[in-house]
Design an enzyme around this catalytic site. Structure first.
Site, PDB file in Angstrom:
ATOM      1  N   TYR A   1      -1.961   6.988   3.769  1.00 31.87           N
ATOM      2  CA  TYR A   1      -2.536   7.096   5.110  1.00 31.87           C
ATOM      3  C   TYR A   1      -2.674   8.547   5.571  1.00 31.87           C
ATOM      4  O   TYR A   1      -2.593   8.835   6.758  1.00 31.87           O
ATOM      5  CB  TYR A   1      -1.725   6.270   6.122  1.00 31.87           C
ATOM      6  CG  TYR A   1      -1.631   4.806   5.746  1.00 31.87           C
ATOM      7  CD1 TYR A   1      -2.758   3.997   5.759  1.00 31.87           C
ATOM      8  CD2 TYR A   1      -0.427   4.231   5.331  1.00 31.87           C
ATOM      9  CE1 TYR A   1      -2.687   2.657   5.393  1.00 31.87           C
ATOM     10  CE2 TYR A   1      -0.350   2.901   4.960  1.00 31.87           C
ATOM     11  CZ  TYR A   1      -1.486   2.117   4.999  1.00 31.87           C
ATOM     12  OH  TYR A   1      -1.416   0.787   4.626  1.00 31.87           O
TER      13      TYR A   1
ATOM     14  N   GLY B   1       0.857  -1.183   0.000  1.00 28.56           N
ATOM     15  CA  GLY B   1       0.000   0.000   0.000  1.00 28.56           C
ATOM     16  C   GLY B   1       0.893   1.233   0.000  1.00 28.56           C
ATOM     17  O   GLY B   1       1.101   1.893  -1.026  1.00 28.56           O
TER      18      GLY B   1
ATOM     19  N   CYS C   1      -8.208  22.770  17.888  1.00 25.89           N
ATOM     20  CA  CYS C   1      -8.244  23.251  19.251  1.00 25.89           C
ATOM     21  C   CYS C   1      -7.753  22.154  20.182  1.00 25.89           C
ATOM     22  O   CYS C   1      -8.508  21.601  20.966  1.00 25.89           O
ATOM     23  CB  CYS C   1      -9.686  23.618  19.555  1.00 25.89           C
ATOM     24  SG  CYS C   1      -9.775  24.948  20.704  1.00 25.89           S
TER      25      CYS C   1
HETATM   26  N1  LLP Z   1      -2.238  -5.970   3.567  1.00 23.93           N
HETATM   27  C1  LLP Z   1      -2.888  -5.944   4.739  1.00 23.93           C
HETATM   28  C2  LLP Z   1      -3.718  -7.092   5.118  1.00 23.93           C
HETATM   29  C3  LLP Z   1      -2.776  -4.825   5.575  1.00 23.93           C
HETATM   30  O1  LLP Z   1      -3.420  -4.811   6.733  1.00 23.93           O
HETATM   31  C4  LLP Z   1      -1.994  -3.728   5.177  1.00 23.93           C
HETATM   32  C5  LLP Z   1      -1.878  -2.530   6.015  1.00 23.93           C
HETATM   33  C6  LLP Z   1      -1.334  -3.800   3.933  1.00 23.93           C
HETATM   34  C7  LLP Z   1      -1.475  -4.947   3.158  1.00 23.93           C
HETATM   35  C8  LLP Z   1      -0.483  -2.688   3.398  1.00 23.93           C
HETATM   36  O2  LLP Z   1       0.579  -2.343   4.213  1.00 23.93           O
HETATM   37  P1  LLP Z   1       1.611  -1.218   3.687  1.00 23.93           P
HETATM   38  O3  LLP Z   1       2.282  -1.778   2.449  1.00 23.93           O
HETATM   39  O4  LLP Z   1       0.810  -0.005   3.391  1.00 23.93           O
HETATM   40  O5  LLP Z   1       2.526  -1.013   4.831  1.00 23.93           O
HETATM   41  N2  LLP Z   1      -2.250   3.680   9.306  1.00 23.93           N
HETATM   42  C9  LLP Z   1      -0.905   3.178   9.469  1.00 23.93           C
HETATM   43  C10 LLP Z   1      -0.648   1.969   8.605  1.00 23.93           C
HETATM   44  C11 LLP Z   1      -1.619   0.839   8.856  1.00 23.93           C
HETATM   45  C12 LLP Z   1      -1.396  -0.331   7.944  1.00 23.93           C
HETATM   46  C13 LLP Z   1      -2.543  -1.274   8.014  1.00 23.93           C
HETATM   47  N3  LLP Z   1      -2.466  -2.416   7.149  1.00 23.93           N
HETATM   48  C14 LLP Z   1       0.083   4.322   9.134  1.00 23.93           C
HETATM   49  O6  LLP Z   1      -0.372   5.418   8.861  1.00 23.93           O
HETATM   50  O7  LLP Z   1       1.278   4.130   9.216  1.00 23.93           O
END
Ligand code: LLP
Length: 431
Positions: A390, A292, A361
């Protein structure tokens, strides 16, 4: 500059994909999300080529759309030949509305409601990644009732803690996601899945975490998943035809972060994969990777207008901007580090140590603390880099602040991809 698509023009302005960020801020207003689509396309192609080289023709990249979800991104991913990971009916419906074939959607999540499952089945979602036994039974019953047989993967917890994996390689058995190998629950759910009439088990999925720079935890996870698949194969004769190794590849946000090579990491995974399928005599399953952040983060830049610079003598200097935790909650939530600069004087030296404050705030509404940045004044345009992942997807209307628009850059052109929310939008559902 942190990334090659960022530059400085002869006026000393930040450029994104060759376009003047200050001019875009003027045209579209601030706060503003910029997204360089060419960077995303290039990342898609890099991932696809690396996966093909490591795992062969059947490999597929799935974009984990929780990182950034709006119609245009699904269109782009479909054009680039990627499938998607969706984690809610909201993401699924957006993907389908944008023209992503439902067959290329993988539906994730640790608590899918009956309504979610019915929606996914009726839309013809390609795979449901089943998290637990309750969900497995509910899905099989609903599918039978709808006279369907749904292809599924099982979410397996390999027991890797990506941040302490060498010392504690069963550290994540207590995760809220999936069924753990170590407790025997992974084997139990697999055997049950093989007996249920409403589901067709095609393979396994794991995802060990996010923002991981080191290849080793990914390799450990792949080893454990293939050892598990081998053991189940020996015991039941079931060979998985798909193996989804998740996402989580790290992205540099600051100059001190490592710069990972995704093709090198994927090539290393390919070696482990080859060794392990040979060791276990498994027919090679089709591999899926699910990045992602690493597909979209670098493409994003958020622009703000500076409203005030407040020095508290002997303490700190605040630079306050017209956005903050509503458009980027990541510092408030995780203390995530970013690189910021004054976009209309992008060549100025970073002489100041400042705290970037949002307009909410609440004192925790910050975009960063002790950041090195050029001297700023009211009216300057401040850019925060690497905000493609994100940020928009986690944005809120806290303090009734409308969400910023997304302007997509491609080639020489910029165009509105998501409109700025209006005050009417904020009140739309209110009676
Ligand atoms: N696959 C699954 C099942 C996941 O839960 C996630 C991310 C991904 C793939 C992709 O992961 P990435 O390649 O984006 O690291 N909100 C947090 C990140 C939460 C990730 C949740 N799952 C942030 O802002 O760092």
């Amino acid at each position: 500059m942190l990334y090659p698509h960022l530059g400085i023009n002869k006026e000393g302005h930040l450029t994104v994909g060759g376009l003047d960020a200050v001019a875009l801020a003027k045209e579209y207003g601030t706060p503003l999300y910029l997204l360089d689509e060419d960077v995303i396309r290039e990342n898609c192609r890099t991932y696809r080529a690396a996966a093909k080289a490591a795992f062969g023709e059947n490999a597929k990249i799935l974009y984990a759309s929780k990182a950034l979800s709006y119609k245009g991104i699904y269109r782009l991913m479909a054009e680039e030949g990627l499938g998607v990971d969706c984690v809610s009916c909201g993401e699924i419906r957006t993907a389908v509305a944008a023209g992503m074939p439902a067959a290329n959607i993988y539906f994730h999540g640790n608590n899918k409601t009956d309504e979610d499952l019915r929606t996914a089945l009726s839309l013809g979602v390609g795979r449901i990644v089943v998290d637990n036994e309750d969900e497995l039974r509910a899905l099989s019953a609903i599918a039978e009732e709808m006279k369907k047989r749904q292809c599924i993967l099982l979410r397996i917890t390999p027991g890797i803690d990506p941040h302490t994996h060498r010392a504690v390689n069963t550290g994540r058995v207590d995760s809220k996601f999936g069924s753990a190998i170590a407790t025997g629950q992974a084997a139990a759910i697999t055997k049950e899945a093989l007996t249920l009439p409403g589901v067709a088990l095609v393979g396994y999925h794991c995802h060990i975490g996010s923002q991981i720079f080191d290849a080793e935890p990914f390799l450990d996870a792949a080893r454990m998943m293939l050892d598990f698949a081998g053991a189940i194969h020996d015991e039941t004769g079931f060979p998985p035809t798909e193996l989804n190794l998740g996402g989580g590849f790290g992205v540099p946000y600051t100059a001190t972060d490592p710069v990972p090579s995704y093709p090198d990491m994927i090539a290393a995974l390919g070696k482990v994969f080859d060794e392990k399928i040979k060791e276990h005599g498994l027919p090679a399953p089709a591999v899926r990777l699910e990045p992602g952040r690493s597909l979209v983060a670098a493409a994003g830049v958020t622009l703000y207008t500076v409203g005030a610079v407040k020095e508290i003598p002997g303490f700190k200097t605040y630079i306050s901007v017209d956005g903050g935790m509503p458009d980027n909650p990541r510092y408030a939530l995780y203390h995530s580090q970013y690189t910021a600069l004054i976009a209309n004087r992008a060549d100025a030296a970073s002489e100041l140590t400042a705290t970037l404050a949002g307009r909410c705030c609440e004192s925790g509404d910050l975009l960063g603390e002790d950041m090195r940045i050029a001297r700023a004044a009211r009216g300057d345009v401040l850019a925060v880099l690497t905000t493609g992942a994100y940020n928009y997807s986690m944005a809120s209307n806290y303090n009734r602040i409308p969400r910023p628009p997304i302007v997509a850059i491609s080639g020489e052109n910029a165009r509105l991809a998501v409109r700025r929310e209006s005050f009417e939008d904020l009140m739309r559902n209110e009676l």
